[in-house]
Design a protein around this motif. Structure first.
Motif, mmCIF file in Angstrom:
data_model
loop_
_atom_site.group_PDB
_atom_site.id
_atom_site.type_symbol
_atom_site.label_atom_id
_atom_site.label_comp_id
_atom_site.label_asym_id
_atom_site.label_seq_id
_atom_site.Cartn_x
_atom_site.Cartn_y
_atom_site.Cartn_z
ATOM 1 N N ILE A 117 0.840 -1.204 0.000
ATOM 2 C CA ILE A 117 0.000 0.000 0.000
ATOM 3 C C ILE A 117 0.880 1.261 0.000
ATOM 4 O O ILE A 117 0.552 2.245 -0.657
ATOM 5 N N VAL A 118 1.986 1.217 0.742
ATOM 6 C CA VAL A 118 2.866 2.394 0.835
ATOM 7 C C VAL A 118 4.241 2.053 0.288
ATOM 8 O O VAL A 118 4.819 1.019 0.638
ATOM 9 N N GLU A 119 4.751 2.940 -0.585
ATOM 10 C CA GLU A 119 6.124 2.774 -1.084
ATOM 11 C C GLU A 119 6.875 4.072 -0.892
ATOM 12 O O GLU A 119 6.270 5.144 -0.783
ATOM 13 N N VAL A 120 8.200 3.966 -0.880
ATOM 14 C CA VAL A 120 9.021 5.168 -0.741
ATOM 15 C C VAL A 120 9.427 5.646 -2.129
ATOM 16 O O VAL A 120 9.809 4.847 -2.984
ATOM 17 N N SER A 121 9.293 6.961 -2.339
ATOM 18 C CA SER A 121 9.793 7.554 -3.578
ATOM 19 C C SER A 121 10.810 8.626 -3.210
ATOM 20 O O SER A 121 10.509 9.520 -2.403
#
Ligand code: NAP
Ligand code: GDD
Length: 363
Positions: free
Chosen positions: A289-293
């Motif tokens: 659901i959450v990724e780092v960019s």
């Protein structure tokens, strides 16, 4: 005598709450707005037309417009909230940020002097915990050394010092509230808290797939904006002009904010991995659901803000624990669930209308 307040930045999160608060106290409230090609008055639309509420065009980059408003309104209190307030944007627009957030404060102070209001008008300056930046100690109080760590913070540091200078040089009643992060259902959508609560509401209602964030480990002292505007007013009612730290004294990470926000929409997140590879995974479905960019990383990031509100509690009688972190996240998520649900309903109505038009059911 009627209290006459002038709020710069009245269209912003804090400006809108402060306007409501001062109107409830019987103030005549004036605010400055800027011309824009799109609607920017969403937060104050419900106040327009009210008997004691007035708007004027002025820009903090334009002394003439400031002087014109000061002469017309002759305020007894000024709340200078106007600013380019986004830290990340200040790296892209450093000169504009300096002009508004630093020189803009000088324009207000000097305008007050030149309009002959120095003895009758009290001035509140919206200062910030960003002044502590690359922190020299934890928690931070009124005596902690400043170490600004972004073009925004450097500009705000000038604002802080020029307020102090005018107080000492001209004996003016002007002071800074050193406010730690405060959020609400009216928070701008690109600040991390609102970005998260909106995404949680959208993901839960199938309108968004994933949320991309930057530094998940960053620590903040997050309070509720409605409680903080009351403190701005309390600062200006104090017998002597003094600077105050306004904070809750409680700290959480961006990661924790995420977990709690998603919990409110029924998604339990588990974080795995490190740095840019860290991911927030739905424990039930295994979906990421959450990724780092890295697009949301800053050239220099402030990562450990925690305020000590002892002075505000003791001298102003302010209660930093009025709204807890848990309540704040709940307020924001619930508001965004309603907002997204209304958007989804609006889309359905539009789709139905197109269908009815095509079938000739409505003409
Ligand atoms: P916000 O929602 O971004 O509102 C900023 C306001 O400033 C808006 O009304 C904006 O007008 C106005 N503005 C921007 N540039 C201007 C210019 N050149 N001339 C006149 N007005 C201008 O910010 P906020 O969260 O309410 O914060 C209020 C103040 O507190 C800011 O000074 C911010 O730096 C400071 N502060 C905020 C926090 C926080 O956590 N929220 C913490 C510490 C300090 P438009 O609507 O036309 O853009
Ligand atoms: N905006 C944003 N977007 N921040 C992110 C993201 C993201 O996708 N991912 C992680 N962060 C981190 C930032 O790197 C920062 O460390 C933290 O989350 C908070 O960022 P913001 O919500 O943008 O707020 P801020 O702390 O930089 O600035 C706000 O608070 C200051 C007071 O400390 C603003 O309101 C300033 O005007 C205010 O002075």
């Amino acid at each position: 005598m009627t209290n006459i307040a002038l709020i710069t930045g009245i269209t912003g999160q804090d400006g809108s709450f402060l306007a409501e608060f001062l109107l409830s106290k019987g103030y005549e409230v004036h605010g400055t707005i800027r011309r824009s090609s799109v609607d920017f008055r969403e937060r104050i639309m419900h106040l327009e037309g009210a008997p004691h509420f007035h708007l004027h065009y002025a820009d903090l980059g334009d002394s003439m417009s400031i002087i014109q408003v000061l002469n017309k309104v002759r305020p007894t209190e000024i709340y200078n909230l106007a600013a380019q307030s986004h830290v990340q944007v200040s790296f892209d627009s450093p000169e504009f940020t300096a002009d508004v957030d630093a020189t803009g404060v000088l324009r207000i102070l000097e305008g007050v002097r030149q309009c002959g209001l120095a003895k009758t008008c009290r001035i509140y300056q919206a200062s910030t915990s960003e002044l502590y930046g690359k922190v020299e100690e934890v928690p931070q109080n009124e005596n902690t050394q400043f170490h600004p760590y972004s073009p925004y913070a450097v500009a705000k540091l000038y604002g802080y010092w020029i307020v102090k200078e005018y107080r000492e040089a001209y004996n003016m009643y002007c002071c800074s509230g050193i406010l730690f992060n405060h959020e609400s259902e009216r928070r701008g959508e690109t600040f991390v808290t609102r970005k998260i609560t909106l995404a949680a509401a959208r993901i839960a209602q199938g309108k968004q797939d994933k949320l991309y964030l930057g530094n998940l480990s960053s620590l903040r002292d997050w309070g509720y904006a409605k409680d903080y505007v009351e403190c701005m007013w309390l600062i200006l009612q104090h017998e002597t002009p003094e600077d105050f730290v306004i904070a809750t004294g409680v700290q959480h990470s961006v990661r924790e904010f995420c977990q709690l926000a998603f919990h409110h929409v029924g998604i339990e997140l588990e974080f795995k991995g490190e740095g840019a590879d860290e991911k927030g995974i739905d424990k039930t479905t295994g979906k990421v659901i959450v990724e780092v960019s890295e697009d949301f990383y800053r050239p220099t990031d402030v990562v450990n803000l925690l305020g000590d509100p002892t002075k505000a509690k003791a001298k102003l009688g302010w209660n930093p624990a009025k709204t807890s972190f848990e309540e704040l996240v709940k307020i924001m998520v619930e508001a965004d669930i309603v907002k997204v649900a209304a958007e989804v309903a609006g889309e359905k109505v539009r789709t139905n209308l197109v269908e009815y038009l095509e079938k000739g059911i409505v003409k």
